[in-house]
Each structure stands twice: as structure tokens, then as C-alpha cells.
Design an enzyme around this catalytic site. Sequence first.
Site, PDB file in Angstrom:
ATOM      1  N   ASP A   1       1.280   4.854   2.575  1.00  0.00           N
ATOM      2  CA  ASP A   1       1.490   4.988   4.021  1.00  0.00           C
ATOM      3  C   ASP A   1       0.192   4.889   4.820  1.00  0.00           C
ATOM      4  O   ASP A   1       0.229   4.793   6.048  1.00  0.00           O
ATOM      5  CB  ASP A   1       2.173   6.332   4.319  1.00  0.00           C
ATOM      6  CG  ASP A   1       3.590   6.381   3.783  1.00  0.00           C
ATOM      7  OD1 ASP A   1       4.357   5.446   4.069  1.00  0.00           O
ATOM      8  OD2 ASP A   1       3.934   7.351   3.070  1.00  0.00           O
TER       9      ASP A   1
ATOM     10  N   SER B   1       0.850  -1.185   0.000  1.00  0.00           N
ATOM     11  CA  SER B   1       0.000   0.000   0.000  1.00  0.00           C
ATOM     12  C   SER B   1       0.883   1.231   0.000  1.00  0.00           C
ATOM     13  O   SER B   1       2.104   1.139  -0.126  1.00  0.00           O
ATOM     14  CB  SER B   1      -0.866   0.003   1.267  1.00  0.00           C
ATOM     15  OG  SER B   1      -0.029   0.140   2.423  1.00  0.00           O
TER      16      SER B   1
ATOM     17  N   SER C   1       1.085   5.971  -3.647  1.00  0.00           N
ATOM     18  CA  SER C   1       1.735   7.205  -4.100  1.00  0.00           C
ATOM     19  C   SER C   1       2.628   7.787  -3.012  1.00  0.00           C
ATOM     20  O   SER C   1       3.600   8.480  -3.303  1.00  0.00           O
ATOM     21  CB  SER C   1       0.686   8.238  -4.532  1.00  0.00           C
ATOM     22  OG  SER C   1      -0.251   8.463  -3.487  1.00  0.00           O
TER      23      SER C   1
END
Length: 506
Positions: free
Chosen positions: A207, A205, A239
Site C-alpha cells: 500500500d 507493491s 505485505s
Amino acid sequence: MASTAGDDDPFRDPSATPQPPRHNIDVPDTLVVGRNASLTLGTDSLVLLDEDLLDSKGAGCCGVSLPGKDNPTRAIPFYNILWAEHSEDGNVTIQYAQTAAKKAVRPAIISYTLDKPDSRLAEAWIAKLLDRAYGTSQRQKRIKVLINPFGGQKGAMKIYHKSIAPILAAARCELDVQKTEYQGHGVDIAKDLDIEAYDVVACCSGDGIPHEVWNGLGKRSDAARALNKMAVAQLPCGSGNAASLNFNGTDNPSLAALAVVKGLRTPLDLASVSQGDRRMLSFLSQSVGIVAETDLATEHLRWMGSARFDIGFLVRLLGKTVYPADIAVKVEYDNKAAVREAYQTEAAKPPRSVDDRPLPTTDAGLPDLKYGTINDPLPAGWELIPHDQLGNFYAGNIAYMSPNANFFPASLPSDGCIDLVRIRGDISRVTAIQTLLSIEKHTFFDLPHVDYQKISAYRIIPKNQKDGYISIDGERVPFEGFQVEVHKGLGTVLSKSGHMCEARGV
């Protein structure tokens, strides 16, 4: 389930002490695996010598690419060795992470059948190889893998199966894979997790899922124990991949998987954030001003990946926007010289191979707040100071926020402090651009209009603004005052060094 030989305590951390030798015979560094081939344990690499490689015309042999036209040897760093085993029919197989591109690896295999099988010697040599390859890092980690299919550019599932799973499987990690299905699902999973069944929660994923996992562990009645026992790692699929950049040293998924396989248990400071009647844990950062807007007001640019942060930061820096607030801080290092000295003292220490924190009891929850919450009177000795020209308030626990954004070059994962950066808003546009460029040039720390301190607690109250952005670990929270307090070594991550971020310091 991974075994821990010779261990009578089911709660002992297998990575805390070196694993004992598995051989009682004198094991040479070189294992002869054929008439013209041998495997040698070098200083920091496994050296393969195979005369037959000279006849391979560069095609490679057994998954090993030919290093040169007239060179029958190949060196594989011990760090890249994933697993090794010896079969009953005399076959020696070694799996390793082979460089596949400039910044990626993939599993590869060396396999030889011994001309003169000696199972006792071969098994002892393999044990010696694995001792060199893993050191005090735990082998065959039991990993709860959480995949967020909605984050970043929504490619986490594909990235996991293509780049991450093959590395973890080759290292013989035990994997339990689960997709997150809604916002906050990571919290629910961590709240109910069997902390005796796993060693690591690895988040495929950005954060956001690590933030959820730490907060889920923090909601348990045994929060202190769960946060100590369960290492939280990020395998970059979003991202914002700050956790991976800081502790794996990369935002490449395959290299991050290798770093998790070889990672050392590392204490991590977590911070309690109180706002209204809420208390949450923060592992990354808290921001008001430019950085908060850069993160949260660019959600519509997620398709750009991490580049959205650079663009958002530049636009707001050039606009010379100010974010007035009253701020009170509990300072531990009040100037750049003191901060630099504290960092360099820690950086000079050797890699930390042992996690020597005592294991909390099963009834130990989150630590009490020494300074109360935002709803309590200002703690004794604190003073709210107006900052009417504040351009940015940014407090962070680790160095990188995105690939080129080392905002906190003096950060230390477990020094009981978070690093505080304040940028004045009354600077010229030229200076604003120079500030942005200085982050990549590693000169940001020394800019005169950038204040840098190490603090253990603070309170900030925005003023003269109807609305705005406040970011806690990249998550938006209500635009109102909040208070933060650091808890030294409350959480656990995996890192290469055991005590440092993988970032250029000061």
C-alpha cells in the site's frame, strides 16, 4: 495509444459511456467456426461447442480444458474474456483468463479457422463479444506500471513478469513500466506524470506506493484534475495489500490484474491529514494505539507476510495496553444502527457504470480545508474529550486492512466519511481474544466494547506518553497531534462494482 472512436473531446473518460456497437448488420449469438464447432454468446458466458473435444481424451483443445468425459461444451465467463480478433485469413482468436489454480488465472487461447470466411460477420460477432465482455469498462487501458522491488518480500519484479504482465498484455493494454528506486520515488513520478498519456497508475507493491502516488498527484498545481483523471490501482506485491483486497477483491496478483483490466472508474474519498506544518493525503487509514503498533512495530517481521499483522495485534491486545488521548470528532452517523442503515442503502444500489463527476479545471489544486489545520483553534462546535482508557483509535476509508482484517465492514468508498473504530482498553484477556477472532467471523461490528461511527473530520492529541506510533496509510509519522478532514470523491480507483468495496458488509 488506445483509441476512442467518435470522440472529439480528448478529456472525455472512455469508460463513462457505453461504447457504441461496431456493426450495422444483424449479428447472431452463434458463430459457426467449423463443421463440428461453434461459439455462442450466452447469458453471462461464451459457450464453446466442439465435437472434436470428445476425441481429445481429456487433453483439451486450443487451450480449452475438457470439462467432462462426454461433454463437448465449455463455458467461459464474459468477465474472463480478455480480447478477441479476426485475421484476414479467416482465423478467429479469443484470449481469456483461464483458472490455473484455486486462486489464480493465466492467459489461454481459443483459435479457429472459419470453414466459410465471412469477415464482415466475424468482425461484427467479435465486436458483440467484446461489448459483452467489457460493458462500460474501458478497453485497452493505458497503464503506467510502477514496480517496487524493495517492498514486502522483495519479489515484485518476479511476480509482475510471471503473473501480472501476461494478463495485461493479453488484454491489449498499453504498458509503460518503471521501477521505483528510493522511498518517495512514487511521489516524484506522480508529480511529473503526463496525465493525458495514461488512464491508470498500477502499483506492483504494497500500500506504500499507492499512498505515494496519491500524494504526488496532490502536490501538482492541477491536483484536483489529476486525482480525478488518473485511476490508481494496486497489483498486490507487498505485505500490506489493502487497496487490492478492497477494490480487486483479491490479493492474488493474476486475479488482481484481471480485475484492473475489467475495472470500473470509481470515486474514492481522500482525507487531508495536517500535522505540524505538513499536509498529506490519506486513502486508507489513520491509527493510534494497537493497530498502529501492530503495523509499524512489526517491520522486523516482514518476512512473515501479512501474518505479522495478526501476531502483532494479538500480542498487544493481550497486553491490554492503553493509549490515552484527547479526541474531537465531526460526527455524521453517531450510532451503529444509523451506520448500518447508511451502508445498506448504498449496497442495495446496482453496479455503477458511469463516473459522472465533472472534470476539474487545469488550475484546480487541492480543496481548501474547511476546518483548518492542527495549528488552528479547535473548530466551532468541536469538543476535545479525554479518552484515558483508549485501547485503539482507528479511522479508515475502506474495509480491509489485510486479508482477514475487515475492520470497517460499513465503509463506503465515496460517502464523504471515514469510519471510526474505538476499542476500550479495560477489557479482559478473554474478551481481547474474542475481539481478534470476531474480525474473521464478521461479528466485530456488533461487539459492545467496540464503538463505531462515521465521521467527516477529527482531531486527536496523544497525551501522557513520551513516544509511540502513529500510522497514516501504514507510514509512520511523528508522534504528535494531528487533524483529519475528508474530501468526498477526490480520488479515483478501479473497482468491480463502481461504488462498493469487495467486502462483506453489515
